[in-house]
Scaffold this active site. Sequence first.
Site, mmCIF file in Angstrom:
data_model
loop_
_atom_site.group_PDB
_atom_site.id
_atom_site.type_symbol
_atom_site.label_atom_id
_atom_site.label_comp_id
_atom_site.label_asym_id
_atom_site.label_seq_id
_atom_site.Cartn_x
_atom_site.Cartn_y
_atom_site.Cartn_z
ATOM 1 N N ASP A 100 42.232 42.480 32.523
ATOM 2 C CA ASP A 100 42.730 43.606 33.333
ATOM 3 C C ASP A 100 43.070 43.242 34.780
ATOM 4 O O ASP A 100 42.750 44.005 35.713
ATOM 5 C CB ASP A 100 41.701 44.740 33.342
ATOM 6 N N LYS A 153 45.112 47.076 25.632
ATOM 7 C CA LYS A 153 43.894 47.738 25.164
ATOM 8 C C LYS A 153 43.812 49.128 25.792
ATOM 9 O O LYS A 153 44.404 49.376 26.846
ATOM 10 C CB LYS A 153 42.641 46.913 25.470
ATOM 11 N N CYS A 191 34.734 46.285 31.865
ATOM 12 C CA CYS A 191 35.525 45.768 30.751
ATOM 13 C C CYS A 191 35.158 44.342 30.353
ATOM 14 O O CYS A 191 35.207 43.998 29.171
ATOM 15 C CB CYS A 191 37.009 45.868 31.084
#
Length: 245
Positions: free
Chosen positions: A41, A150, A183
């Site tokens: 991310d 995702k 995450c």
Amino acid sequence: MNASATVAGVDLPDGQPARVLHARPEPLRMKPGETALVVVDMQNAYASLGGYLDLAGFDVSSTGPVIVNINKACAAARAAGIPVIFFQNGWDPAYVEAGGPGSPNWHKSNALKTMRKRPELEGQLLAKGGWDYQLVDELKPQPGDIVVPKIRYSGFFNSSFDSVLRSRGIRNLVFTGIATNVCVESTLRDGFHLEYFGVVLADATHQAGPDFAQQAALFNIETFFGWISSVDDFCTTFSPVGQPS
């Protein structure tokens, strides 16, 4: 490095020598062919001023060195033939993938909560196709890299990640990115339960929240779910033989 090394992955006798990565709580024997570098991310949402985390009140002022270190790790991985996999977190512009009030994600996602508090941001935060969703300019995927979208904290949830790994014989996951305590840790934990060996390069990660969140996440990972190493150790371990990084 006096401690005996744990063997990561299945250590197939395929003629490819294993490397020993200096890590905590003990060294880890890994083969490049069974290893992937995972970049979690690294989007404007999480690493840039004006992105979602910044707008939600989280400090992103110290993400610059993390970006530099991730670039260094990516270069070493590519040179060693280790796949580089980028996660990109977010949802369709209508936020159907985010779930409605019947989903805990609707209630706990700080991006969704921020947009409800500030309706003028609706459609901007973590919306696919927008600036917030884009990977930062300094970390654009290179030819041969893999990008996996995702929609939840864990990269294993409703994504192609597990299939991508298994089809390539990957057993060892080396994690970088943001956020360590959300995450990164969520994906590593899920990987642990799917029999993947997870390593975090601590200096290539950044937390969402105060520093103790980073330290708590690293403690949990080292103690219960995986191993902790550094970018320099990763680069040295997987440098071409006779060519230290």
